[in-house]
Write a protein that holds these residues in place. Structure first.
Motif, PDB file in Angstrom:
ATOM      1  N   THR A 192       0.656  -1.102   0.005  1.00 39.21           N
ATOM      2  CA  THR A 192      -0.138   0.014   0.282  1.00 39.21           C
ATOM      3  C   THR A 192       0.905   1.259   0.068  1.00 39.21           C
ATOM      4  OG1 THR A 192      -1.450  -1.269   1.263  1.00 39.21           O
ATOM      5  CG2 THR A 192      -2.050   1.164   1.029  1.00 39.21           C
ATOM      6  N   ALA A 193       1.764   1.204   0.925  1.00 37.64           N
ATOM      7  CA  ALA A 193       2.894   2.408   0.801  1.00 37.64           C
ATOM      8  C   ALA A 193       3.504   2.678  -0.572  1.00 37.64           C
ATOM      9  CB  ALA A 193       3.729   2.304   1.915  1.00 37.64           C
ATOM     10  N   ALA A 242       1.609   6.749  -6.882  1.00 41.02           N
ATOM     11  CA  ALA A 242       0.465   7.541  -7.201  1.00 41.02           C
ATOM     12  C   ALA A 242       1.027   9.180  -6.946  1.00 41.02           C
ATOM     13  CB  ALA A 242      -0.634   7.502  -6.412  1.00 41.02           C
ATOM     14  N   ALA A 243       1.644   9.362  -5.939  1.00 41.83           N
ATOM     15  CA  ALA A 243       2.196  10.990  -5.666  1.00 41.83           C
ATOM     16  C   ALA A 243       3.218  11.164  -6.668  1.00 41.83           C
ATOM     17  CB  ALA A 243       2.671  10.874  -4.138  1.00 41.83           C
ATOM     18  N   THR A 244       3.998  10.226  -7.020  1.00 40.66           N
ATOM     19  CA  THR A 244       5.051  10.419  -8.068  1.00 40.66           C
ATOM     20  C   THR A 244       4.345  10.667  -9.370  1.00 40.66           C
ATOM     21  OG1 THR A 244       6.454   9.162  -6.982  1.00 40.66           O
ATOM     22  CG2 THR A 244       6.995   9.440  -9.255  1.00 40.66           C
ATOM     23  N   LEU A 245       3.099  10.077  -9.705  1.00 39.09           N
ATOM     24  CA  LEU A 245       2.795  10.371 -11.060  1.00 39.09           C
ATOM     25  C   LEU A 245       1.965  11.847 -10.954  1.00 39.09           C
ATOM     26  CD1 LEU A 245       1.360   6.844 -11.979  1.00 39.09           C
ATOM     27  CD2 LEU A 245       3.158   8.295 -12.998  1.00 39.09           C
ATOM     28  N   VAL A 246       1.309  12.096 -10.024  1.00 40.17           N
ATOM     29  CA  VAL A 246       0.755  13.383  -9.783  1.00 40.17           C
ATOM     30  C   VAL A 246       1.712  14.397  -9.896  1.00 40.17           C
ATOM     31  CG1 VAL A 246      -0.752  14.881  -7.923  1.00 40.17           C
ATOM     32  CG2 VAL A 246      -1.300  12.506  -8.549  1.00 40.17           C
ATOM     33  N   PHE A 247       2.574  14.424  -9.111  1.00 45.01           N
ATOM     34  CA  PHE A 247       3.532  15.526  -9.396  1.00 45.01           C
ATOM     35  C   PHE A 247       4.396  15.671 -10.661  1.00 45.01           C
ATOM     36  CE2 PHE A 247       3.752  14.952  -4.557  1.00 45.01           C
ATOM     37  CZ  PHE A 247       3.313  16.078  -4.441  1.00 45.01           C
TER      38      PHE A 247
END
Length: 54
Positions: free
Chosen positions: A28-29, A35-40
């Motif tokens: 999960t981590a 996901a955060a990497t793709l958003v940024f």
């Protein structure tokens, strides 16, 4: 592959190093970090791409 460890998988899990990482429950981590990497990355692309002048 990691959902049902076999005898060989259990022996690898008993070792140290990268082989034990998959058995620590951090999936999960890892998904949250990805996901955060793709958003940024998307936000950085929006800043880099020139906008149209209208």
């Amino acid at each position: 592959m990691y959902s049902s460890p076999s005898v060989l998988g259990s022996a690898a899990a008993a070792g140290t190093g990268a082989a034990t990482l998959a058995f620590t429950g951090l999936n999960t981590a890892h998904y949250l970090v990805a996901a955060a990497t793709l958003v940024f990355f998307g936000m950085a692309l929006l800043r880099l791409v020139p906008r149209r002048e209208s």
